[in-house]
Every structure is written in structure tokens, then in C-alpha cells.
Motif scaffolding. Structure first.
Motif, mmCIF file in Angstrom:
data_model
loop_
_atom_site.group_PDB
_atom_site.id
_atom_site.type_symbol
_atom_site.label_atom_id
_atom_site.label_comp_id
_atom_site.label_asym_id
_atom_site.label_seq_id
_atom_site.Cartn_x
_atom_site.Cartn_y
_atom_site.Cartn_z
ATOM 1 N N LEU A 58 0.908 -1.294 -0.043
ATOM 2 C CA LEU A 58 -0.008 -0.216 -0.017
ATOM 3 C C LEU A 58 0.796 1.294 0.006
ATOM 4 C CD1 LEU A 58 -0.406 1.301 3.098
ATOM 5 C CD2 LEU A 58 -0.897 -1.128 3.597
ATOM 6 N N LEU A 59 0.438 2.157 -0.831
ATOM 7 C CA LEU A 59 1.086 3.657 -0.714
ATOM 8 C C LEU A 59 -0.135 4.664 -0.665
ATOM 9 C CD1 LEU A 59 3.316 5.614 -1.220
ATOM 10 C CD2 LEU A 59 2.744 5.040 -3.691
ATOM 11 N N ASN A 60 -0.049 5.306 0.459
ATOM 12 C CA ASN A 60 -1.244 6.515 0.575
ATOM 13 C C ASN A 60 -2.462 6.088 0.364
ATOM 14 O OD1 ASN A 60 1.153 8.106 1.097
ATOM 15 N ND2 ASN A 60 1.091 8.997 -1.075
ATOM 16 N N GLU A 61 -2.804 5.157 1.425
ATOM 17 C CA GLU A 61 -4.184 4.421 1.254
ATOM 18 C C GLU A 61 -4.873 4.527 2.613
ATOM 19 O OE1 GLU A 61 -5.254 3.688 -1.756
ATOM 20 O OE2 GLU A 61 -3.574 2.675 -2.755
ATOM 21 N N GLU A 62 -4.852 5.747 3.570
ATOM 22 C CA GLU A 62 -5.249 5.652 4.725
ATOM 23 C C GLU A 62 -6.593 5.463 5.021
ATOM 24 O OE1 GLU A 62 -4.260 9.522 6.023
ATOM 25 O OE2 GLU A 62 -5.280 10.501 4.637
ATOM 26 N N GLU A 63 -7.442 5.936 3.949
ATOM 27 C CA GLU A 63 -9.044 5.805 4.385
ATOM 28 C C GLU A 63 -9.437 4.509 4.174
ATOM 29 O OE1 GLU A 63 -7.436 7.692 1.821
ATOM 30 O OE2 GLU A 63 -8.315 9.988 1.577
ATOM 31 N N SER A 64 -8.875 3.596 3.103
ATOM 32 C CA SER A 64 -9.277 2.399 2.954
ATOM 33 C C SER A 64 -9.080 1.510 4.041
ATOM 34 C CB SER A 64 -8.971 1.840 1.589
ATOM 35 O OG SER A 64 -8.391 2.828 0.756
ATOM 36 N N ILE A 122 -2.431 1.682 10.434
ATOM 37 C CA ILE A 122 -1.849 0.167 10.552
ATOM 38 C C ILE A 122 -1.539 0.172 11.820
ATOM 39 C CG2 ILE A 122 0.028 -1.250 9.733
ATOM 40 C CD1 ILE A 122 -0.080 0.147 6.978
ATOM 41 N N SER A 123 -0.908 0.710 12.391
ATOM 42 C CA SER A 123 -0.162 0.617 14.027
ATOM 43 C C SER A 123 -1.494 0.485 15.038
ATOM 44 C CB SER A 123 0.367 1.660 14.314
ATOM 45 O OG SER A 123 1.605 2.034 13.500
ATOM 46 N N SER A 124 -2.476 1.470 14.712
ATOM 47 C CA SER A 124 -3.612 1.300 15.598
ATOM 48 C C SER A 124 -4.521 -0.029 15.234
ATOM 49 C CB SER A 124 -4.414 2.755 15.679
ATOM 50 O OG SER A 124 -4.938 2.721 14.492
ATOM 51 N N ILE A 170 -2.197 -8.865 12.798
ATOM 52 C CA ILE A 170 -1.978 -7.881 11.835
ATOM 53 C C ILE A 170 -0.410 -7.543 11.976
ATOM 54 C CG2 ILE A 170 -2.342 -5.543 11.207
ATOM 55 C CD1 ILE A 170 -5.164 -5.942 11.798
ATOM 56 N N HIS A 171 0.490 -7.649 10.941
ATOM 57 C CA HIS A 171 1.716 -7.247 10.889
ATOM 58 C C HIS A 171 1.923 -6.080 10.224
ATOM 59 C CE1 HIS A 171 2.264 -10.698 13.563
ATOM 60 N NE2 HIS A 171 1.765 -11.270 12.399
ATOM 61 N N GLY A 172 2.871 -5.154 10.346
ATOM 62 C CA GLY A 172 3.345 -4.079 9.559
ATOM 63 C C GLY A 172 4.708 -3.969 9.236
ATOM 64 N N ILE A 173 4.972 -3.645 7.871
ATOM 65 C CA ILE A 173 6.470 -3.644 7.403
ATOM 66 C C ILE A 173 6.152 -2.072 6.670
ATOM 67 C CG2 ILE A 173 8.044 -4.056 5.634
ATOM 68 C CD1 ILE A 173 6.827 -7.030 5.778
ATOM 69 N N ARG A 174 7.175 -1.181 7.015
ATOM 70 C CA ARG A 174 7.161 0.205 6.521
ATOM 71 C C ARG A 174 8.593 0.429 6.005
ATOM 72 N NH1 ARG A 174 7.011 5.413 10.432
ATOM 73 N NH2 ARG A 174 6.144 6.940 8.929
ATOM 74 N N PHE A 175 8.401 0.839 4.791
ATOM 75 C CA PHE A 175 9.771 1.230 3.952
ATOM 76 C C PHE A 175 9.903 2.601 4.339
ATOM 77 C CE2 PHE A 175 8.780 -1.822 -0.088
ATOM 78 C CZ PHE A 175 9.421 -2.794 0.948
ATOM 79 N N ARG A 176 11.243 2.943 4.054
ATOM 80 C CA ARG A 176 11.855 4.443 4.705
ATOM 81 C C ARG A 176 11.219 5.249 3.474
ATOM 82 N NH1 ARG A 176 14.741 5.612 8.676
ATOM 83 N NH2 ARG A 176 15.609 4.003 9.988
ATOM 84 N N ARG A 177 11.334 4.843 2.269
ATOM 85 C CA ARG A 177 10.980 5.403 1.052
ATOM 86 C C ARG A 177 10.051 4.644 0.343
ATOM 87 N NH1 ARG A 177 13.345 4.709 -3.841
ATOM 88 N NH2 ARG A 177 15.392 3.570 -3.968
ATOM 89 N N ASN A 178 9.375 5.253 -0.804
ATOM 90 C CA ASN A 178 8.763 4.429 -1.676
ATOM 91 C C ASN A 178 9.591 3.666 -2.923
ATOM 92 O OD1 ASN A 178 7.220 5.176 -4.867
ATOM 93 N ND2 ASN A 178 6.370 3.885 -3.268
ATOM 94 N N TYR A 179 9.329 2.418 -2.771
ATOM 95 C CA TYR A 179 10.256 1.636 -3.557
ATOM 96 C C TYR A 179 9.450 0.772 -4.483
ATOM 97 C CZ TYR A 179 14.111 1.282 -0.223
ATOM 98 O OH TYR A 179 15.333 1.703 0.458
#
Ligand code: UDP
Ligand code: MG
Length: 319
Positions: free
Chosen positions: A12-18, A54-56, A64-73
Motif C-alpha cells: 500500500l501507498l497512501n491508502e489511509e482511508e481504505s 496500521i499501527s492502531s 496484523i503485522h506491519g512493514i514500513r519502507f523508509r521510502r517508496n520502492y
């Protein structure tokens, strides 16, 4: 690591609402089926509040697990890391924008566990995207992909796909190759690839992350994949063959030019200097190209000789 019935991998990239709705629908499906599950959300460098969401969500559900990239790959990188982390017997991927319906997954899951499919791809038969920028180019793209890959899928790049767990551990999604995962799977020896018609929704929030240039890039990637799948272990067979053809063409032209000159000379007819003829330059070009193709072949042989996976084979059974 505990193994689960199914891992859901969500790039996901910038999908906070969904995200909240997506997660609650996935959870409802998994609980309804009685599956043990995990949801791996890979945040591909979002600049909105996706990671916070995701964290909340993860605080309320330990699956639920999260992986967060430092930038968009890119989506491929996100899928790669998600696949790496997944521990499910079956692995499902979904886009995060709610265009794919998680409710489709149980039927696809059955095709994997009961019918023995390696990969089941969704088919957005009734696509809810813009006709001119997505639907028509996508039909062309899929027809080309079908021809080149030999895989009879209508919608190769569909975000919703379900895999046998073994498949995702044996392929490497890189660059922008997420468009061709079924082809990667086929090349790794997982040839039972099916499809299922899936519902498709309009994008509710945010906007599409891929523009029209995806067709050009997609086509170039298809060429590269088709080349590497055929010749990466024997590049000289490609370059040598085309080199020989070039040489042969150059040789025939050269003989022709010289013979024509000698015959005219012997008969006392007027003749042109060899360098006065267009054919001479074509012959020169062909011989030079032939030499360069051979050189490319030798260099590629040296590279593939030292490639780490030069002797990597996927062994299915052994006793
Ligand atoms: N995506 C991503 N990284 C990117 C671009 C897209 O993880 O660099 C995700 C995006 O958030 C979505 C999925 O890939 O979950 C498909 O993207 P999108 O919906 O924009 O593609 P479309 O449906 O328009 O083909
Ligand atoms: Mg989308």
C-alpha cells in the motif's frame, strides 16, 4: 514461526482511508472460514497517515503485522518483503484500495488446497476503471502477455491473487515484475495456474498510483523476462545465432560485390569501385554487428557463469 492457514499480503501507498474497512472485511472472511490467518501490511513509503492507521489496527488484532519502507520502492518491492515475511500455507495478495473484494478469496483458496492450483489469479471481467486509460490498453497488454508467456490468463496484473505458500518462497519479485508474477511462477516450475472472475469496485478514496507509462514499462519488462527465461543460462545461443545470421548476410553481400566486380572486369565492362556501392556499407554494417553480437554473447556467458543461481534448480521430489 507459527504457520498459518493463510497470509494476506497488502502492498500500500497512501491508502489511509481504505485500511480500516479492508482489514475488517478480511478479518470477517477469515473468521467466517475458521482460518488461522495473518495480515501483512507493507507500507511502501506512504506520506499520509497509513502507518498510523496500521499501527492502531495492529493494537486491536495480533494477527496484523506491519512493514514500513523508509521510502517508496514500488509495489514489487512491497510484495517481495510481504512474501518474505509470510508464513501461510496459502498466501493471498490484495490491493489496499478496496477495488478488490476480500470476499472472493475463499473460492480461490479452495482452488489451491482442493484442486491443486499453484496460483489463482483474479480476473476483473467487469472492470470499473476508465475505459480509455485502463480497460482498452489492458486488453492489448493481456493479449501480448498471453502470447509471450504462454499462460492463458485474461488479467495477468490483477491485484487479487492466491498462491500456494511454496510458490511465493520460490520466486523473486523485483523491479516492476509484480505485473508478471504468474510468469515468474511458471518459470520457477509452478505451472498450474488458474483464474477466477472477481468483483471489481471503483476506487473510493485516493487515486491510482500507475499512469499510462505502465504499458511501455510493462512491455519492456515482458521482453526482458521472456529473454531471461529462455536464455539467461545460455546467452550465447541467442547472441551467437543472431551473430551468425548477421555474419552470413555480410559474407554473402561481400562475395556478391567482389564477384560482380571481377566478372565485369574480366568481360571488359565498366565497373564501380567497391566503396561506391550502397551494398558495401550494408555488408560492412552486417559484419560489424555480427562481431558485436558475438562479443555480447561472450560477455553474457562470462556473467552467467558467475551468476549465483547458475545451478539452482527447483527440486519437487526426491527419494
Ligand atoms: N502501490 C504500492 N506502491 C506503489 C504503487 C502502488 O504499494 O508504488 C499499491 C497501492 O497502494 C495499491 C496497489 O499497489 O494497494 C495497486 O495500486 P493502484 O490501485 O494505484 O493501481 P490500479 O488499481 O490503478 O492499477
Ligand atoms: Mg487500484
Amino acid at each position: 514461526m507459527d504457520s498459518k492457514d493463510i497470509s494476506f499480503v497488502i502492498p500500500l501507498l497512501n491508502e489511509e482511508e481504505s485500511l480500516p474497512e479492508l482489514v475488517s472485511r478480511i478479518r470477517a472472511v477469515a473468521l467466517g472460514q475458521g482460518w488461522t490467518y495473518e495480515i501483512i501490511m507493507v507500507d511502501d513509503g506512504s506520506t499520509d497517515a497509513s502507518w498510523k492507521v496500521i499501527s492502531s489496527l495492529a493494537k486491536e488484532d495480533a494477527n496484523i503485522h506491519g512493514i514500513r519502507f523508509r521510502r517508496n520502492y514500488g509495489k514489487s518491492a512491497a510484495l517481495h518483503c510481504g512474501f518474505d515475511a509470510a508464513c501461510g500455507h496459502v498466501v493471498a495478495t490484495l490491493d489496499a484500495d478496496l477495488q478488490d473484494a476480500p470476499e472472493e478469496i475463499p473460492d480461490m483458496y479452495k482452488m489451491i488446497v482442493a484442486d491443486g492450483y499453484d496460483v489463482v489469479s483474479g480476473w476483473k471481467k467487469h472492470r470499473k476503471d476508465n475505459t480509455f486509460t485502463k480497460n482498452i490498453p489492458s486488453k492489448l497488454y493481456n493479449a501480448t502477455a498471453r502470447r509471450v508467456t504462454g499462460i492463458k490468463l485474461h488479467d495477468m496484473n490483477c491485484g487479487i491473487k492466491v498462491y500456494a505458500g511454496e510458490v511465493v518462497k520460490n520466486i523473486e519479485v523485483y523491479g516492476e515484475m509484480h505485473r508478471y508474477i504468474p510468469y515468474l511462477a511458471k518459470n520457477a516450475g509452478f505451472g498450474k495456474i488458474g483464474e477466477k472472475v472477481v468483483r471489481h469496485e471503483k476506487r473510493k478514496y485516493g487515486k491510482s498510483k500507475f499512469g499510462l507509462n505502465r504499458f511501455v514499462n510493462g512491455f519492456l519488462d515482458l521482453l526482458s523476462l521472456s529473454f531471461t527465461s529462455k536464455f539467461s543460462k545460455k546467452p550465447m545461443h541467442f547472441f551467437g545465432f543472431t551473430g551468425i545470421l548477421m555474419f552470413l548476410a555480410g559474407f554473402i553481400m561481400t562475395v556478391w560485390i567482389i564477384a560482380a566486380k571481377l566478372i565485369h572486369q574480366a568481360n571488359g565492362q565498366p565497373f564501380r569501385a567497391v566503396t561506391d556501392q550502397p551494398l558495401f556499407y550494408l555488408a560492412l554494417l552486417a559484419v560489424l554487428l555480427g562481431t558485436m553480437l558475438f562479443l555480447a554473447g561472450f560477455i553474457c556467458e562470462l556473467i552467467s557463469r558467475s551468476a549465483q543461481d547458475r545451478n539452482h534448480y527447483n527440486i519437487k521430489d526426491r527419494f
